[in-house]
Scaffold this active site. Sequence first.
Site, PDB file in Angstrom:
ATOM      1  N   ARG A 234      -3.958  -1.624  -0.700  1.00 23.11           N
ATOM      2  CA  ARG A 234      -5.451  -1.242  -1.078  1.00 23.11           C
ATOM      3  C   ARG A 234      -5.845  -0.015  -0.425  1.00 23.11           C
ATOM      4  NH1 ARG A 234      -4.607  -4.398  -4.357  1.00 23.11           N
ATOM      5  NH2 ARG A 234      -5.681  -6.331  -4.831  1.00 23.11           N
ATOM      6  N   ASP A 258      -0.550   4.550  -4.256  1.00 28.35           N
ATOM      7  CA  ASP A 258      -0.805   3.651  -5.805  1.00 28.35           C
ATOM      8  C   ASP A 258      -2.357   3.215  -5.808  1.00 28.35           C
ATOM      9  OD1 ASP A 258      -0.006   2.687  -8.253  1.00 28.35           O
ATOM     10  OD2 ASP A 258      -0.271   0.762  -7.113  1.00 28.35           O
ATOM     11  N   GLU A 263     -11.325   4.098  -5.894  1.00 23.32           N
ATOM     12  CA  GLU A 263     -10.547   4.061  -7.128  1.00 23.32           C
ATOM     13  C   GLU A 263     -11.351   3.610  -8.246  1.00 23.32           C
ATOM     14  OE1 GLU A 263      -6.845   1.603  -6.141  1.00 23.32           O
ATOM     15  OE2 GLU A 263      -7.587   0.081  -7.336  1.00 23.32           O
ATOM     16  N   HIS A 295      -2.841   2.615  -9.405  1.00 17.07           N
ATOM     17  CA  HIS A 295      -2.606   0.992  -9.085  1.00 17.07           C
ATOM     18  C   HIS A 295      -2.016   0.593 -10.151  1.00 17.07           C
ATOM     19  CE1 HIS A 295      -5.070  -2.313  -6.891  1.00 17.07           C
ATOM     20  NE2 HIS A 295      -3.917  -2.424  -7.357  1.00 17.07           N
TER      21      HIS A 295
HETATM   22  P1  NAD Z   1       1.289 -11.507   1.368  1.00 18.02           P
HETATM   23  O1  NAD Z   1       0.154 -12.542   1.720  1.00 18.02           O
HETATM   24  O2  NAD Z   1       2.591 -12.187   0.764  1.00 18.02           O
HETATM   25  O3  NAD Z   1       1.722 -10.604   2.749  1.00 18.02           O
HETATM   26  C1  NAD Z   1       0.640  -9.990   3.450  1.00 18.02           C
HETATM   27  C2  NAD Z   1       1.112 -10.055   4.976  1.00 18.02           C
HETATM   28  O4  NAD Z   1       0.117  -9.411   5.623  1.00 18.02           O
HETATM   29  C3  NAD Z   1       1.138 -11.310   5.471  1.00 18.02           C
HETATM   30  O5  NAD Z   1       2.485 -11.391   6.096  1.00 18.02           O
HETATM   31  C4  NAD Z   1       0.100 -11.299   6.543  1.00 18.02           C
HETATM   32  O6  NAD Z   1       0.258 -12.180   7.721  1.00 18.02           O
HETATM   33  C5  NAD Z   1      -0.072  -9.775   6.899  1.00 18.02           C
HETATM   34  N1  NAD Z   1      -1.402  -9.278   7.408  1.00 18.02           N
HETATM   35  C6  NAD Z   1      -2.555  -9.953   7.170  1.00 18.02           C
HETATM   36  N2  NAD Z   1      -3.448  -9.083   7.765  1.00 18.02           N
HETATM   37  C7  NAD Z   1      -2.849  -8.028   8.422  1.00 18.02           C
HETATM   38  C8  NAD Z   1      -3.303  -7.001   9.037  1.00 18.02           C
HETATM   39  N3  NAD Z   1      -4.672  -7.007   9.652  1.00 18.02           N
HETATM   40  N4  NAD Z   1      -2.399  -6.064   9.656  1.00 18.02           N
HETATM   41  C9  NAD Z   1      -1.041  -6.341   9.414  1.00 18.02           C
HETATM   42  N5  NAD Z   1      -0.583  -7.416   8.571  1.00 18.02           N
HETATM   43  C10 NAD Z   1      -1.303  -8.231   8.088  1.00 18.02           C
HETATM   44  O7  NAD Z   1       0.872 -10.460   0.416  1.00 18.02           O
HETATM   45  P2  NAD Z   1       1.702  -9.760  -0.745  1.00 18.02           P
HETATM   46  O8  NAD Z   1       1.940 -10.358  -1.753  1.00 18.02           O
HETATM   47  O9  NAD Z   1       2.962  -9.284   0.025  1.00 18.02           O
HETATM   48  O10 NAD Z   1       0.726  -8.472  -0.778  1.00 18.02           O
HETATM   49  C11 NAD Z   1       0.552  -7.533   0.083  1.00 18.02           C
HETATM   50  C12 NAD Z   1      -0.771  -6.668  -0.628  1.00 18.02           C
HETATM   51  O11 NAD Z   1      -0.216  -5.772  -1.653  1.00 18.02           O
HETATM   52  C13 NAD Z   1      -1.886  -7.373  -1.043  1.00 18.02           C
HETATM   53  O12 NAD Z   1      -2.991  -7.622  -0.232  1.00 18.02           O
HETATM   54  C14 NAD Z   1      -2.549  -6.530  -2.274  1.00 18.02           C
HETATM   55  O13 NAD Z   1      -3.338  -5.654  -1.532  1.00 18.02           O
HETATM   56  C15 NAD Z   1      -1.359  -5.563  -2.506  1.00 18.02           C
HETATM   57  N6  NAD Z   1      -0.971  -5.532  -3.947  1.00 18.02           N
HETATM   58  C16 NAD Z   1      -1.007  -4.397  -4.470  1.00 18.02           C
HETATM   59  C17 NAD Z   1      -0.627  -4.279  -5.809  1.00 18.02           C
HETATM   60  C18 NAD Z   1      -0.467  -3.164  -6.834  1.00 18.02           C
HETATM   61  O14 NAD Z   1      -0.321  -2.986  -7.918  1.00 18.02           O
HETATM   62  N7  NAD Z   1      -0.464  -1.886  -5.967  1.00 18.02           N
HETATM   63  C19 NAD Z   1      -0.175  -5.532  -6.356  1.00 18.02           C
HETATM   64  C20 NAD Z   1      -0.301  -6.854  -5.635  1.00 18.02           C
HETATM   65  C21 NAD Z   1      -0.575  -6.658  -4.229  1.00 18.02           C
END
Ligand code: NAD
Length: 347
Positions: A234, A258, A263, A295
């Site tokens: 994000r 990304d 954005e 994105h």
């Molecule tokens: P997930 O929930 O499987 O994993 C997130 C991880 O982050 C978890 O292990 C959690 O413990 C950890 N976490 C939580 N707060 C934290 C902090 N303050 N510091 C460090 N680690 C922390 O999520 P995911 O499916 O792996 O997705 C991760 C992120 O990717 C999503 O939150 C979303 O913002 C982003 N995303 C982006 C796109 C895109 O198109 N660019 C698409 C999907 C997801």
Amino acid sequence: MADKIKVAFFDAKEYDINSFKLANADEKYDVQFYETRLSEETCRLAEGCDVVCVFVNDDINKAVIDRLVKTGIRLIALRCAGYNNVDIEYAYGKIHVVRVPAYSPYAVAEHAMALLLTSIRRIHKAYIRTRDFNFSLSGLVGFDLHGKTVGVVGTGKIGRIFIDICRGFGMNVIAYDKFPAKDSGIEYVELEELFARSDIISLHCPLTDENRHMVNAESIAKMKKGVVLINTSRGALIDSEALIDGIKQRKVGAACLDVYEEESNVFFHDYSGHIVDDDILTRLISMPNVIVSSHQAFLTAEALKNIADTTFENIEDFFRDGFVKNEICYNCNKVADCAQKHDGKCF
Ligand code: NAD
């Protein structure tokens, strides 16, 4: 026959419409697609509907929640994983919220690696040059990923796949997670140490109030000279102005973005031929060592299919009063016994 459940889709693009129409080929749901984002003003478009389906840049604030509730909407179906754009605390007790927690973590992790390779091997430069029959290699020197240390922040679904990809390249992986995974074989370190030791840092954690601008002037100062930053998570995890300063000071070697904190004003729209008045984004795009994609990390055929299928499953779970496995509320992560665990719904 019972009335069909009516779903209003906001910020719907051609690829959303195609995938959701395909997933709804039996016309089980009555679907309406709107190009506009959901806002206080556009809530009225959802009148008569049961569900609104929204994406990452629809701002679901208090006023929007109040309007939706007044309109009779019972469910906000996010067709994304992150939910920082929803006032989840205010929604609690008023309107239910579901999301698609995983649709293709591979899509995002692979995009992160694609950005990294493009950036450090100057593919973006080479592509433009050779199209103009300029075959000079001057200024295209890259570096090997093999043997470099990558720091992964957030070792959930996407972070772990990214780690596997990096290991395939022979990179050393260190990671930070607020909730480290046990027995994962991952070398967890404190964030400070990750900043100090990494040649490349990739962000894969959700955006929360506590980690907004986790990459800022102070943290950049602790990083290695020439560090490459990747953000597919994000935008607001990075303070963009501090990033620009870091690049100008030659501290940050490259940035692969990304996502971008502002954005929502520009991403997903065609502004070619317009003057974009975001000076920070314009500055970033003007830098030769910054790559911006809008994105699009999630955007694969597999991910779009999974998003559509899971969104309809979420809606079905909710309306047949089953266990709503993908419901989220502000309590879910805070209290051990969120009502969802025994009642199927968060409230
Ligand atoms: P997930 O929930 O499987 O994993 C997130 C991880 O982050 C978890 O292990 C959690 O413990 C950890 N976490 C939580 N707060 C934290 C902090 N303050 N510091 C460090 N680690 C922390 O999520 P995911 O499916 O792996 O997705 C991760 C992120 O990717 C999503 O939150 C979303 O913002 C982003 N995303 C982006 C796109 C895109 O198109 N660019 C698409 C999907 C997801």
